[in-house]
Design a protein around this motif. Structure first.
Motif, mmCIF file in Angstrom:
data_model
loop_
_atom_site.group_PDB
_atom_site.id
_atom_site.type_symbol
_atom_site.label_atom_id
_atom_site.label_comp_id
_atom_site.label_asym_id
_atom_site.label_seq_id
_atom_site.Cartn_x
_atom_site.Cartn_y
_atom_site.Cartn_z
ATOM 1 N N ASP A 7 0.808 -1.216 0.000
ATOM 2 C CA ASP A 7 0.000 0.000 0.000
ATOM 3 C C ASP A 7 0.841 1.266 0.000
ATOM 4 O O ASP A 7 0.543 2.241 0.694
ATOM 5 C CB ASP A 7 -0.959 0.016 1.203
ATOM 6 N N MET A 52 -5.142 4.882 7.241
ATOM 7 C CA MET A 52 -5.199 4.101 6.004
ATOM 8 C C MET A 52 -5.221 2.604 6.310
ATOM 9 O O MET A 52 -5.924 1.829 5.644
ATOM 10 C CB MET A 52 -4.007 4.442 5.112
ATOM 11 N N ASP A 101 -8.172 0.224 5.199
ATOM 12 C CA ASP A 101 -7.881 -0.950 4.375
ATOM 13 C C ASP A 101 -8.534 -2.188 4.981
ATOM 14 O O ASP A 101 -9.127 -3.005 4.272
ATOM 15 C CB ASP A 101 -6.371 -1.127 4.269
ATOM 16 N N ARG A 119 -12.273 -2.661 4.303
ATOM 17 C CA ARG A 119 -12.742 -3.161 3.005
ATOM 18 C C ARG A 119 -13.025 -4.664 3.034
ATOM 19 O O ARG A 119 -13.660 -5.190 2.120
ATOM 20 C CB ARG A 119 -11.697 -2.878 1.929
ATOM 21 N N ARG A 122 -18.998 0.035 -1.760
ATOM 22 C CA ARG A 122 -18.589 1.369 -2.179
ATOM 23 C C ARG A 122 -18.160 2.261 -1.011
ATOM 24 O O ARG A 122 -17.205 3.041 -1.130
ATOM 25 C CB ARG A 122 -19.720 2.038 -2.955
ATOM 26 N N GLU A 142 -14.623 1.286 0.157
ATOM 27 C CA GLU A 142 -13.621 1.645 -0.838
ATOM 28 C C GLU A 142 -13.394 3.155 -0.864
ATOM 29 O O GLU A 142 -12.256 3.625 -1.001
ATOM 30 C CB GLU A 142 -14.056 1.144 -2.220
ATOM 31 N N ALA A 143 -14.482 3.913 -0.728
ATOM 32 C CA ALA A 143 -14.343 5.375 -0.695
ATOM 33 C C ALA A 143 -13.575 5.821 0.542
ATOM 34 O O ALA A 143 -12.750 6.739 0.483
ATOM 35 C CB ALA A 143 -15.722 6.026 -0.736
ATOM 36 N N TYR A 163 -11.317 4.126 2.058
ATOM 37 C CA TYR A 163 -9.906 3.789 1.856
ATOM 38 C C TYR A 163 -9.230 4.796 0.928
ATOM 39 O O TYR A 163 -8.097 5.217 1.175
ATOM 40 C CB TYR A 163 -9.800 2.371 1.279
ATOM 41 N N ARG A 164 -9.922 5.166 -0.148
ATOM 42 C CA ARG A 164 -9.349 6.178 -1.045
ATOM 43 C C ARG A 164 -9.135 7.498 -0.301
ATOM 44 O O ARG A 164 -8.125 8.184 -0.499
ATOM 45 C CB ARG A 164 -10.266 6.389 -2.261
ATOM 46 N N GLN A 165 -10.091 7.842 0.527
ATOM 47 C CA GLN A 165 -9.953 9.072 1.314
ATOM 48 C C GLN A 165 -8.745 8.993 2.240
ATOM 49 O O GLN A 165 -7.989 9.965 2.379
ATOM 50 C CB GLN A 165 -11.230 9.315 2.128
ATOM 51 N N ARG A 181 -6.036 7.225 1.804
ATOM 52 C CA ARG A 181 -4.808 7.332 1.002
ATOM 53 C C ARG A 181 -4.526 8.788 0.629
ATOM 54 O O ARG A 181 -3.381 9.253 0.678
ATOM 55 C CB ARG A 181 -4.929 6.474 -0.269
ATOM 56 N N LEU A 182 -5.571 9.517 0.268
ATOM 57 C CA LEU A 182 -5.405 10.933 -0.067
ATOM 58 C C LEU A 182 -4.966 11.743 1.148
ATOM 59 O O LEU A 182 -4.152 12.671 1.030
ATOM 60 C CB LEU A 182 -6.708 11.492 -0.649
#
Length: 603
Positions: A39, A413, A417, A420, A473, A476-477, A479-481, A483-484
């Protein structure tokens, strides 16, 4: 070699601050949740290393020679030209010694004579570190953050459970007809008294274990039961454990690690507050000294200007015009106004220093005047820009805070993760039951426990539960948040490094420039003093003192006073620039011998 070991001692303060805190650790988390990959940890490390290297802040290999530069001043021919008269010229114009005790600052708000308090820079900084309200607030915030760690850790404390109850049941009997009047024998009326106790504990794996003991005493009213009173006891062991989402110490101890980071950040924040207070106090100390020198210069200008005015007044009937005399009067009155302004500024700067110190003995409400007694440092320093930048990256609190934010984002993160994964939970339990049936009219509680110990009645439970949102969803959102957010934390880290490098370079440039200005402004003052001396010599040889000559004296006086203050200001700027440099590098506490000792175990 650190620049703090190169620069000579400037301030001498030896204080120790004690408070509960964890030792600040800046290592990034390497924990992984189940079924997760790298990751981006490798890319993260590369980004951090690149940010350090880009600013020239990578550690220098051992054995590499360092080139040290010394702050320098520009050679000036004025010193050679006036070398034989420098002591005489130093005695002309405002005298710095008058900035000490006994300086007249005019009447204050009370109209009384204000007491003067001699103050060394060491004492001023010591008082500020002990009493400054910003420091006290940061200490309280650090203590609050420490309690957050305890709260987070307490989530895994064992919980003692206990309960008791009483229940009576009386419902209509079943609609049956038994000959011989035996219907009442089945009247379902009974009462139960229950007692229970147990212990429950949350596991760092995400599960929960519990052990409990239940004791139930049943009283039967129907005659068909024998005995009518009996005990039913049980010992129960239960386990609830997630196997995918929510599994693992990395996820379940995330709040503890975040709380510890907040605790560490509060220590860093306290250190930053102390650095700022030390810097502000030193700068304000020298500002008070400069303000008092402004009073000295203004008072000198008023004195010598009044002398010129009086000469012009005597020559009104000789060669001075009314306009010449009126101009002299205007200049003197303007100098009186400037002296009053200097009085006000000196008092205000003294109160600002008292505000930073917050010393009960010399509070802002008192009329005491702070009198700096330390001399301005004029010694050149040796420095190495790369070493200064490396030291800032290692010790600047803003960079330490940025690293902690990266760690917080990495923890977030990791949790996202794990979120998910599907929810798969295991529920298991075993129960041992026993009942006393030998007690005759009254059952025995110990008899029921004896049967429990015999393990004649054992119940088992094992259960799996699975769930997974279709599309997943939201997770996953999330997790993306996360990471950002970690990417944003890395950018903030890079920004913190750049700001620290900028602050170091700016402060170091201020040190070198201010030192160069010391000799330059001193040469300017000596030249201005030579002008005043020459006019004094010329005054003794002139057959008549013309108004033009006396106006020239006014101009020469102003130039000398301005040059005098410019020289003092350059020395003040040199000392304040060093204070800013130490703050930018994060070594201000070390340079002032202020130790922060932390305790509280491994938090």
């Amino acid at each position: 070699m650190s620049i703090s070991s190169i620069i000579g001692p400037v301030l001498k303060t030896n204080l120790k601050i004690y408070f509960g805190a964890g030792v600040v650790l800046l290592a990034l988390t390497s924990c992984q949740s189940p079924m997760s990959q790298d990751d981006g940890e490798t890319q993260l490390k590369q980004a951090i290393d690149a940010a350090i290297a880009r600013q020239g802040a990578s550690p220098i290999p051992q054995g590499t020679p360092q080139v040290l530069r010394t702050v320098q001043s520009t050679p000036n021919s004025v010193f050679e030209t006036l070398a034989g008269r420098i002591p005489e010229l130093d005695a002309i114009g405002p005298q710095g010694v008058n900035g000490g005790l006994g300086l007249d600052l005019g009447p204050d708000t009370t109209g009384a004579t204000d007491p003067e308090v001699q103050l060394s820079l060491k004492s001023a900084i010591a008082a500020a570190v002990r009493n400054n309200l910003s420091v006290q607030g940061s200490r309280i915030e650090q203590s609050i953050a420490e309690t957050d760690v305890v709260k987070a850790e307490a989530a895994f404390d064992a919980v003692l459970l206990a309960g008791s109850g009483y229940q009576t049941t009386n419902v209509p009997p079943p609609p049956i007809n038994i000959p011989g009047g035996l219907n009442d024998a089945f009247a379902p009326e009974n009462s139960q008294t229950s007692l229970s106790t147990g212990i429950q504990k949350r596991l760092i794996s995400g599960g929960t274990v519990a052990a409990s003991v239940n004791m139930i005493n049943t009283q039967q009213s129907a005659s068909i039961y024998n005995p009518k009173s009996y005990w039913t006891n049980s010992v129960n062991f239960n386990l609830s454990q997630p196997l995918l989402q929510g599994f693992g110490s990395d996820v379940n101890e995330a709040q503890i690690r975040l709380a510890r980071n907040r605790d560490r950040a509060s220590v860093v924040n306290l250190r930053q507050t102390l650095l700022n207070v030390v810097e502000q106090t030193e700068i304000q100390y020298w500002t008070v000294l400069y303000a008092r020198q402004q009073v000295v210069a203004a008072a000198w200008l008023l004195k010598v200007g009044s002398e010129v005015r009086d000469v012009l007044k005597k020559r009104l009937n000789f060669d001075a015009t009314v306009a010449d005399y009126a101009l002299a009067v205007a200049i003197v009155e303007q100098r009186k106004a400037n002296l009053i302004r200097a009085w006000l500024k000196s008092r205000d700067e003294s109160d600002r220093l008292k505000l930073l110190m917050n010393d009960p003995a010399v509070s802002v409400g008192t009329d005491s005047l702070m009198v700096p007694i330390d001399l301005l440092c004029q010694q050149p320093i040796k420095y190495n820009l790369r070493d200064a930048i490396v030291t800032a990256v290692e010790q600047n609190p803003s960079i330490a805070t940025a690293v902690l934010r990266i760690d917080d984002a990495a923890i977030g993160m990791l949790v996202a993760d794990n979120g998910r994964l599907p929810q798969l939970g295991l529920i298991a339990g075993v129960s041992l039951a026993g009942q006393d049936t030998e007690g005759g009219a009254d059952g025995s509680m110990t008899g029921a426990f004896t049967e429990v110990a015999d393990a004649n009645y054992v119940s088992w439970l094992a259960k799996l539960a699975f769930s997974q949102p279709i599309g997943n969803r939201a997770a996953e959102a999330q997790y993306r948040q996360a990471r950002l957010q970690r990417s944003a934390a890395v950018i903030s880290y890079q920004s913190a490094i750049e700001n620290a490098v900028f602050a170091v370079k700016t402060s170091l440039r201020g040190v070198t420039t201010s030192y160069a200005l010391i000799d330059q402004t001193r040469a300017s003052r000596l030249a201005a003093a030579e002008s005043v001396r020459s006019l004094a010599v010329l005054e003794q040889t002139l057959a008549a003192l013309t108004p033009e000559f006396l106006q020239t004296k006014f101009v020469a006086q102003d130039r000398l006073a301005t040059s005098y203050l410019a020289e003092i200001e350059s020395m003040v700027n040199y000392n304040t620039a060093m204070a800013r440099l130490f703050n930018a590098m994060g070594t201000g506490l070390t340079m002032n011998r202020i130790d922060i000792e932390v305790f509280g175990g491994d938090r």
